[in-house]
Design a protein around this motif. Structure first.
Motif, PDB file in Angstrom:
ATOM      1  N   ALA A 130      21.758 138.454  46.148  1.00 18.16           N
ATOM      2  CA  ALA A 130      23.288 137.324  45.935  1.00 18.16           C
ATOM      3  C   ALA A 130      24.292 137.559  47.211  1.00 18.16           C
ATOM      4  O   ALA A 130      23.902 138.847  48.110  1.00 18.16           O
ATOM      5  N   GLN A 131      25.362 137.031  47.767  1.00 19.27           N
ATOM      6  CA  GLN A 131      26.025 137.275  48.298  1.00 19.27           C
ATOM      7  C   GLN A 131      26.655 138.305  47.851  1.00 19.27           C
ATOM      8  O   GLN A 131      27.126 138.284  46.909  1.00 19.27           O
ATOM      9  N   PRO A 132      27.307 139.202  49.151  1.00 16.29           N
ATOM     10  CA  PRO A 132      27.969 140.401  48.567  1.00 16.29           C
ATOM     11  C   PRO A 132      29.282 140.163  47.738  1.00 16.29           C
ATOM     12  O   PRO A 132      29.727 141.103  46.331  1.00 16.29           O
ATOM     13  N   TRP A 133      30.079 139.279  48.166  1.00 15.07           N
ATOM     14  CA  TRP A 133      31.184 138.936  46.975  1.00 15.07           C
ATOM     15  C   TRP A 133      30.563 138.564  45.154  1.00 15.07           C
ATOM     16  O   TRP A 133      31.250 138.863  44.362  1.00 15.07           O
ATOM     17  N   GLN A 134      29.808 137.748  45.540  1.00 16.98           N
ATOM     18  CA  GLN A 134      29.213 137.545  44.312  1.00 16.98           C
ATOM     19  C   GLN A 134      28.623 139.016  43.880  1.00 16.98           C
ATOM     20  O   GLN A 134      28.555 139.260  42.046  1.00 16.98           O
ATOM     21  N   GLU A 135      27.734 139.299  44.345  1.00 19.79           N
ATOM     22  CA  GLU A 135      27.481 140.822  43.873  1.00 19.79           C
ATOM     23  C   GLU A 135      28.641 141.801  42.748  1.00 19.79           C
ATOM     24  O   GLU A 135      28.298 141.676  41.836  1.00 19.79           O
ATOM     25  N   ALA A 136      29.776 141.322  43.807  1.00 24.17           N
ATOM     26  CA  ALA A 136      31.164 142.009  43.422  1.00 24.17           C
ATOM     27  C   ALA A 136      31.229 141.785  42.117  1.00 24.17           C
ATOM     28  O   ALA A 136      31.631 142.095  41.179  1.00 24.17           O
ATOM     29  N   VAL A 137      31.864 140.375  41.945  1.00 24.96           N
ATOM     30  CA  VAL A 137      32.110 139.593  41.241  1.00 24.96           C
ATOM     31  C   VAL A 137      30.974 140.084  39.852  1.00 24.96           C
ATOM     32  O   VAL A 137      31.906 140.334  38.876  1.00 24.96           O
ATOM     33  N   VAL A 138      30.491 140.142  40.220  1.00 23.62           N
ATOM     34  CA  VAL A 138      29.408 140.326  38.913  1.00 23.62           C
ATOM     35  C   VAL A 138      29.643 142.001  38.414  1.00 23.62           C
ATOM     36  O   VAL A 138      29.504 142.290  37.065  1.00 23.62           O
ATOM     37  N   THR A 139      29.298 142.681  39.565  1.00 26.95           N
ATOM     38  CA  THR A 139      29.522 143.850  38.740  1.00 26.95           C
ATOM     39  C   THR A 139      30.941 144.623  38.390  1.00 26.95           C
ATOM     40  O   THR A 139      30.657 144.857  37.183  1.00 26.95           O
ATOM     41  N   VAL A 140      32.121 143.776  38.522  1.00 24.64           N
ATOM     42  CA  VAL A 140      33.211 144.104  38.181  1.00 24.64           C
ATOM     43  C   VAL A 140      32.913 143.189  36.376  1.00 24.64           C
ATOM     44  O   VAL A 140      33.687 143.761  35.485  1.00 24.64           O
ATOM     45  N   GLY A 141      33.284 142.061  36.398  1.00 28.25           N
ATOM     46  CA  GLY A 141      32.423 141.564  35.230  1.00 28.25           C
ATOM     47  C   GLY A 141      31.952 142.256  34.244  1.00 28.25           C
ATOM     48  O   GLY A 141      32.388 142.888  33.341  1.00 28.25           O
TER      49      GLY A 141
END
Length: 173
Positions: A130-141
């Motif tokens: 996915a988009q890098p920001w989506q990957e980051a949100v899921v990682t932090v989550g």
């Protein structure tokens, strides 16, 4: 701003029926865990109905299972909650971290399925990104879920240890 947030939470609780169910449960933590558990179980079942329509159906299956399993976990925890012997601050932290962890686990896994992220889930995300920001949100989550569930589990385990080590009364022997 806090007042607005409180009002929104109250409206959501009333619309979903959680507020009335909480009032009818006499507000005991055991009953609240059972209520949240059955609600999350239902959310997991409903997720299972749409999992094949998500960007990553394998992650959709994982989200379905997270809802069902975490709901079952909350019901089981409610059944033993009176045996968890902790001080009020520790018991409050355990209560809220377990609720956050179980709901966030389902929510983050569902987001990962919708967005098709590969963050922290290489087996279920094969061929997806996915988009890098989506990957980051899921990682932090996922990291926050892991820390929350670990904290809650350690606290509950410590509270059960305290209960197991206390002197039995003559009626319990």
């Amino acid at each position: 701003m806090a007042c607005g947030k409180s009002l929104r939470l109250t409206i959501v609780a009333k619309l979903t029926g959680l507020e009335r169910a909480r009032e009818q449960s006499n507000g005991t933590p055991q009953a609240r865990f059972a209520l949240h558990g059955m609600f999350l179980f239902l959310v997991g079942l409903l997720t299972g109905l749409v999992e094949t329509n998500l960007n990553n159906p394998r992650m959709g299956l994982a989200a379905h299972l997270e809802g069902v399993m975490n709901g079952t976990f909350l019901v089981a925890l409610g059944a033993i909650w009176s045996e968890v012997i902790l001080g009020p601050p520790q018991k409050t932290v355990a209560y809220w971290t377990v609720l956050y962890g179980t709901y966030a686990n389902w929510a983050v896994t569902t987001l990962a399925a919708i967005w098709g992220t590969a963050a922290m889930s290489p087996i279920t995300a094969t061929g997806h990104s996915a988009q890098p920001w989506q990957e980051a949100v899921v990682t932090v989550g996922f990291v926050s879920v892991g820390l929350s569930i670990l904290t809650a589990t350690i606290l509950v385990l410590w509270g059960l240890r305290n209960a197991a080590l206390r002197e039995p009364s003559s009626e319990n022997v």
